[in-house]
Design a protein around this motif. Structure first.
Motif, PDB file in Angstrom:
ATOM      1  N   GLN A 157       0.819  -1.213   0.000  1.00 57.50           N
ATOM      2  CA  GLN A 157       0.000   0.000   0.000  1.00 57.50           C
ATOM      3  C   GLN A 157       0.851   1.261   0.000  1.00 57.50           C
ATOM      4  O   GLN A 157       0.494   2.256  -0.623  1.00 57.50           O
ATOM      5  CB  GLN A 157      -0.908  -0.014   1.227  1.00 57.50           C
ATOM      6  CG  GLN A 157      -1.983   1.041   1.176  1.00 57.50           C
ATOM      7  CD  GLN A 157      -3.161   0.674   2.050  1.00 57.50           C
ATOM      8  OE1 GLN A 157      -3.531  -0.493   2.140  1.00 57.50           O
ATOM      9  NE2 GLN A 157      -3.744   1.665   2.692  1.00 57.50           N
ATOM     10  N   THR A 158       1.996   1.210   0.701  1.00 56.06           N
ATOM     11  CA  THR A 158       2.813   2.421   0.782  1.00 56.06           C
ATOM     12  C   THR A 158       4.197   2.263   0.180  1.00 56.06           C
ATOM     13  O   THR A 158       4.947   3.222   0.149  1.00 56.06           O
ATOM     14  CB  THR A 158       2.993   2.843   2.252  1.00 56.06           C
ATOM     15  OG1 THR A 158       3.581   1.741   2.944  1.00 56.06           O
ATOM     16  CG2 THR A 158       1.665   3.195   2.882  1.00 56.06           C
ATOM     17  N   THR A 159       4.554   1.065  -0.272  1.00 50.70           N
ATOM     18  CA  THR A 159       5.919   0.827  -0.746  1.00 50.70           C
ATOM     19  C   THR A 159       5.900  -0.168  -1.886  1.00 50.70           C
ATOM     20  O   THR A 159       5.113  -1.108  -1.882  1.00 50.70           O
ATOM     21  CB  THR A 159       6.793   0.253   0.392  1.00 50.70           C
ATOM     22  OG1 THR A 159       6.791   1.166   1.470  1.00 50.70           O
ATOM     23  CG2 THR A 159       8.211   0.035  -0.065  1.00 50.70           C
ATOM     24  N   ARG A 197       9.138   4.357  -1.943  1.00 53.19           N
ATOM     25  CA  ARG A 197       8.080   4.661  -0.984  1.00 53.19           C
ATOM     26  C   ARG A 197       7.043   5.559  -1.623  1.00 53.19           C
ATOM     27  O   ARG A 197       7.301   6.228  -2.623  1.00 53.19           O
ATOM     28  CB  ARG A 197       8.681   5.320   0.263  1.00 53.19           C
ATOM     29  CG  ARG A 197       9.623   4.391   1.017  1.00 53.19           C
ATOM     30  CD  ARG A 197      10.338   5.129   2.107  1.00 53.19           C
ATOM     31  NE  ARG A 197      11.172   6.208   1.561  1.00 53.19           N
ATOM     32  CZ  ARG A 197      11.894   7.029   2.306  1.00 53.19           C
ATOM     33  NH1 ARG A 197      11.872   6.907   3.612  1.00 53.19           N
ATOM     34  NH2 ARG A 197      12.618   7.975   1.742  1.00 53.19           N
ATOM     35  N   GLN A 198       5.873   5.591  -1.005  1.00 52.42           N
ATOM     36  CA  GLN A 198       4.757   6.339  -1.571  1.00 52.42           C
ATOM     37  C   GLN A 198       5.110   7.804  -1.784  1.00 52.42           C
ATOM     38  O   GLN A 198       4.775   8.395  -2.807  1.00 52.42           O
ATOM     39  CB  GLN A 198       3.560   6.213  -0.626  1.00 52.42           C
ATOM     40  CG  GLN A 198       2.252   6.668  -1.216  1.00 52.42           C
ATOM     41  CD  GLN A 198       1.115   6.427  -0.241  1.00 52.42           C
ATOM     42  OE1 GLN A 198       1.307   6.429   0.975  1.00 52.42           O
ATOM     43  NE2 GLN A 198      -0.078   6.230  -0.767  1.00 52.42           N
ATOM     44  N   GLN A 199       5.837   8.391  -0.831  1.00 52.80           N
ATOM     45  CA  GLN A 199       6.126   9.822  -0.942  1.00 52.80           C
ATOM     46  C   GLN A 199       7.197  10.131  -1.975  1.00 52.80           C
ATOM     47  O   GLN A 199       7.467  11.288  -2.269  1.00 52.80           O
ATOM     48  CB  GLN A 199       6.548  10.389   0.422  1.00 52.80           C
ATOM     49  CG  GLN A 199       7.853   9.829   0.945  1.00 52.80           C
ATOM     50  CD  GLN A 199       7.642   8.723   1.956  1.00 52.80           C
ATOM     51  OE1 GLN A 199       6.734   7.909   1.819  1.00 52.80           O
ATOM     52  NE2 GLN A 199       8.495   8.675   2.964  1.00 52.80           N
ATOM     53  N   ASP A 256       0.130  13.272  -1.735  1.00 50.06           N
ATOM     54  CA  ASP A 256      -0.825  12.637  -0.828  1.00 50.06           C
ATOM     55  C   ASP A 256      -1.775  11.692  -1.547  1.00 50.06           C
ATOM     56  O   ASP A 256      -2.381  10.839  -0.912  1.00 50.06           O
ATOM     57  CB  ASP A 256      -1.656  13.709  -0.115  1.00 50.06           C
ATOM     58  CG  ASP A 256      -0.793  14.589   0.756  1.00 50.06           C
ATOM     59  OD1 ASP A 256      -1.224  15.710   1.075  1.00 50.06           O
ATOM     60  OD2 ASP A 256       0.316  14.146   1.105  1.00 50.06           O
TER      61      ASP A 256
END
Lengths: 203, 237
Positions: A85-87, A109-111, A119
């Protein structure tokens, strides 16, 4: 043009090459106690000064490829192995243009996926397992993997296969790729390499 | 048996003479770097693999590591040894790693591990210095950045005499032994192992002999590596 001065004498690791005030240390050379020493076994090579009035650069070049490890700032080619979900987890297979003998683990990573709308990144709409991605090494990361970033226009997916037909997808936009067989459109974070995208759509 | 006369040994060598040294690089195609080294009847083969990613359980480190592994073949010694790594094998591997690590520029390979795999094909006495020497040649052959090569030599003390590069029989009859591995150019010792009782003057003489012998040995290592390089095209041309 004057030929670059070069020597064909091979040097061995540990050989003293010159005083450090005569040359700058290049690849395969290290400085200790005011002298330059060879760090590898190979051939000496002298490069003209990069800036006017500077010192020539002394390199020692080896046969084949030298052992290579990803460094922060390197552009690497990775293969996505797992998307969470985030990586997105990946294996680093090339550093620059050189293939690695063994793969290193990396994580996007998501960011770090894109520079805008951080976001609202959805990982599964950017990468899928098996995609080939160009990325930049952000940092050494943690014990598990390097941290990678695709937050530039020229970074992202460069090769992907259709989930249904298995045919290579054709990039059609910043976030879309299309299957040439079934015309299905899939979402990816696409890298802008070479010219623009296919003739179907403009930027 | 008749004891050896002063100044010569059973195999005819002088006190400060090496056994026949043979060094060859690039003997294993699958390894990044490799070397085969013979000191008389001691025969070892070393391959260098990697760099590869470090194991997670060892935690984060911004310096690379050298991981040494030593195996003795079952036919390498008089008594047939069981397969796998015994305790003495891992002690040899640790000593080898200690001797090699200072010579590698590990800060250039963060989070990476180089695997040095060594196999003793024939254990003919003084095996550890042969392993260290071969591993250093293999690392240089792999293109790993080094501060210097690491020659290693062993001495035996026997009946008041210092014997350089003892053979298996001489090692069995020794009163003490001294192992030195050295980086000759910066003149730094990377490992020193002493066994037995040594007087100060004996130790001083032994170290002088060992350091001189390391210089000779580095010449042989250097010749083997440069011979391999000379055999190929200069990449600058």
């Amino acid at each position: 043009m004057a030929a670059t001065a070069s020597s064909t004498t091979p040097v061995c690791a540990g050989d003293r090459l010159s005083a450090s005030d005569a040359y700058e240390a290049g690849e395969g050379v290290y400085v200790r106690d005011g002298f330059l020493f060879a760090g590898v076994v190979g051939h000496k090579r002298i490069e003209p000064p990069p800036v006017e009035g500077g010192k020539p650069v002394l390199h020692v070049t080896t046969r084949g490829t030298q052992p290579l490890v990803p460094k922060p700032g390197d552009i690497v080619t990775v293969k996505i192995t797992r998307v969470a979900q985030t990586t997105a987890t990946a294996l680093i297979v090339c550093v620059g243009r050189q293939a690695l003998s063994t793969e290193f683990k990396g994580a996007i990573r998501q960011q770090d996926v894109r520079a805008t709308e951080i976001d609202r990144v959805i990982m599964y709409d950017c990468f899928r397992p098996g995609d080939i991605v160009r990325a930049e090494v952000l940092s050494l990361g943690d014990a598990r993997s390097y941290y990678l970033s695709t937050a530039k226009n020229e970074l992202g997916v460069v090769y992907a296969r259709s989930a249904a037909a298995g045919a290579p997808l054709v990039p059609t936009g910043w976030v879309t790729m299309q299957c040439p067989d079934t015309q299905t459109v899939e979402k990816r974070k696409v890298a802008k390499v070479g010219g623009g995208w296919g003739s179907a759509t403009g930027k | 048996m008749e004891t050896s006369t002063s100044g010569s040994r059973v195999d005819g060598r002088g006190l400060e003479e090496f056994r026949t040294v043979f060094i060859k690089t690039r003997v294993l195609s699958q390894a990044k770097g490799s070397a085969y080294v013979e000191f008389g009847t001691s025969k070892v083969m070393v391959g260098v693999f990697g760099p590869r990613q470090s194991e997670v359980r060892l935690g984060f480190t911004d310096r690379g590591r050298v991981n040494c592994e030593v195996r003795f073949t079952s036919f390498s010694a008089n008594k047939l040894a069981k397969l796998g790594q015994t305790q003495s094998d891992s002690l040899v591997a640790q000593a080898m790693q200690q001797a090699l690590e200072p010579s590698v520029q590990l800060e250039k390979f963060p989070k990476a591990v180089f695997d040095v795999s060594a196999m003793v094909l024939e254990a003919g006495g003084s095996d550890l210095p042969v392993l260290i020497t071969a591993a250093s040649v293999a690392l240089a052959d792999a293109g790993v950045e080094l501060y210097d090569l690491v020659p290693a030599v062993q001495l035996s003390k026997q009946a008041g005499q210092l014997l350089l590069d003892p053979s298996l029989e001489e090692s069995g009859a020794e009163e003490g032994s001294l192992l030195v591995s050295l980086m000759p150019e910066p003149n730094e010792v990377t490992s020193l192992t002493v066994r037995g009782l040594w007087a100060d003057s004996e130790m001083r003489d032994g170290l002088e002999l060992a350091l001189g012998a390391c210089g000779q040995l580095k010449t042989a290592m250097r010749e083997a590596l440069l011979a391999a390089v000379e055999g190929e095209e200069d990449p600058a041309k």
